[in-house]
Scaffold this active site. Structure first.
Site, mmCIF file in Angstrom:
data_model
loop_
_atom_site.group_PDB
_atom_site.id
_atom_site.type_symbol
_atom_site.label_atom_id
_atom_site.label_comp_id
_atom_site.label_asym_id
_atom_site.label_seq_id
_atom_site.Cartn_x
_atom_site.Cartn_y
_atom_site.Cartn_z
ATOM 1 N N ALA A 210 0.853 -1.198 0.000
ATOM 2 C CA ALA A 210 0.000 0.000 0.000
ATOM 3 C C ALA A 210 0.883 1.239 0.000
ATOM 4 C CB ALA A 210 -0.940 -0.003 1.204
ATOM 5 N N ASN A 211 0.253 2.405 0.228
ATOM 6 C CA ASN A 211 0.990 3.657 0.346
ATOM 7 C C ASN A 211 0.366 4.490 1.468
ATOM 8 O OD1 ASN A 211 -1.218 5.326 -0.805
ATOM 9 N ND2 ASN A 211 -0.726 4.215 -2.692
ATOM 10 N N ARG A 212 0.876 5.704 1.650
ATOM 11 C CA ARG A 212 0.473 6.508 2.804
ATOM 12 C C ARG A 212 -0.755 7.382 2.552
ATOM 13 N NH1 ARG A 212 6.199 6.887 2.944
ATOM 14 N NH2 ARG A 212 7.106 5.957 4.826
#
Length: 407
Positions: A210-212
């Site tokens: 995933a990412n932030r």
């Protein structure tokens, strides 16, 4: 004169920016409005009722328990006779009071009784604006349909301090009020699809790539478009923030699920692709949790390319009239955004730098944003502002572009 014959109830809050309320009264009157001032006790520590009354040309309302003003339940009358309510400056205390429904002064009672548009112009120290309590209050108020203008970035009253917290300039507040009153239903009848948040690409039943992304910018854009009357479908990856009020929200996990959900919503008048979609996904997903075993090397992960949702819709047979993409970059921001414009079939790219700054912060997960609007007409750079303010301004640009394509 776009505020001609409009009755504006101006609540002046108790912050140093109260001095700007004097200029705001003048600017609203120049545009044809009748300004009815309400001053809090704190406001009177910075500017006098005499000065506000002299500029507004009328009575200044101060006391919830005024024998003269309240003999006919004046706070209800004030709220019902107005075309809009503006709070400038809107302090952290006022935001908290309104978010929690407190009505222990005249300003609070008027705001709770108002059935007309309410526009808040926050002004406070950057630390106060960024405090989790203020963030929660702003999100709650936006969910209740309250509109915001600002705050802006700049120097504070405190010596040596700067950041996001300056009250919007009086002309900006007047412009925002005009837009609300003149264009509150500008997008009525338009169907718009917005994507938001990250995607989660599973490695095994408990781990994912995933990412932030927090989803805050995409959710704010969906809310702003809905506030202009659009029928908005928000396709959101996993986020920890509530869905915006008045928006149909579809929850997805992966890029493949997001693409399927978006295509199912076509045709639409516009598509706004804010989501930070993972470029790759694990080529294979383990059926059981991958175990860390003594003496064994970590598992080797192979990756497959995810579909490019923006490019797919930008070249789709049911392409929306307006396609807006986002470019989250850490280097060569404008060059990469310009390249995406044609490659992905977009009409506009909103470019933002998501690199971690010198304070350790980033746009991803943060409360504010600084963007460039990249189109074939050129590049427009916006000052750093809250993500909600970016959303409101971008919604206006989208309304302008859709009106142009219809003419």
């Amino acid at each position: 004169m776009n505020l001609q014959n409009k009755r504006i109830l101006l609540v002046v809050g108790g912050g140093i920016a109260a001095y700007k309320a004097l200029d705001l009264v003048r600017r609203l009157k120049e545009r044809g409005a009748t300004v009815v001032p309400v001053m809090t006790r704190g406001a009177q520590e910075f500017v006098t009722p005499l000065a506000v009354g002299a500029l507004s040309g009328g009575h200044v309302f101060i006391d919830l328990f005024s024998r003269e003003d309240e003999q006919d339940v004046g706070h209800i009358r004030l709220a019902r006779e107005a075309d809009a309510v503006v709070v400038a400056p809107a302090t952290a205390d006022r935001l908290a009071r309104l978010a929690n429904g407190l009505a222990d002064d005249l300003a609070g009672a008027v705001l709770l009784a108002a059935k007309v548009p309410v526009l808040l112009a926050p002004a406070m120290n950057p630390a106060m604006w960024a405090h989790p309590a203020t963030v929660r209050n702003v999100e709650r108020l936006r969910g209740d349909g309250v509109r915001f203008v600002g705050p802006n970035a700049g120097e504070m009253a405190e010596r040596g301090e700067s950041g996001l917290g300056r009250m919007a300039e009086p002309a900006e507040i007047a412009d925002a009020l005009e837009a609300i009153l003149a264009g509150s239903r500008r997008l009525a009848g338009k169907r718009i699809v917005v994507t938001s948040g990250p995607t989660h690409e599973p490695i095994d039943p408990v781990r994912f790539v995933a990412n932030r992304s927090s989803g805050r910018q995409g959710h704010a854009i969906a809310a702003s478009l809905a506030a202009l009357g659009a029928e908005v479908t928000l396709v959101s990856g996993p986020v920890a923030i509530p869905p915006p009020t008045g928006v149909r929200t579809l929850a997805v996990e992966t890029a493949l699920e997001m693409l399927a959900a978006v295509e199912a919503e076509l045709p639409a008048d516009a598509g706004v692709f804010v989501a930070a979609v993972a470029d790759w996904r694990p080529a294979e997903t383990a059926g059981q949790k991958l175990k860390k075993l003594p003496g064994e090397a970590p598992p080797q992960l192979g990756f497959a390319e995810n579909p490019d949702i923006l490019a797919t819709v930008g070249h789709h047979r049911e392409r929306p009239k307006l396609v807006v993409g986002f470019a989250a970059e850490t280097q060569d921001l404008l060059a990469n955004a310009l390249a995406k414009l044609d490659r992905k079939g977009a009409d506009m790219i909103v470019a933002n730098d998501v690199a971690v700054d010198e304070t350790g912060g980033s746009v991803m997960g943060g409360a504010d944003n600084a963007v460039h609007i990249v189109s074939r007409d050129g590049i427009e750079t916006w000052a750093r502002m809250s993500k909600e303010a970016v959303a409101d301004r971008l919604a206006g640009v989208i309304a302008d572009r859709l009106e142009e394509t219809a003419s």
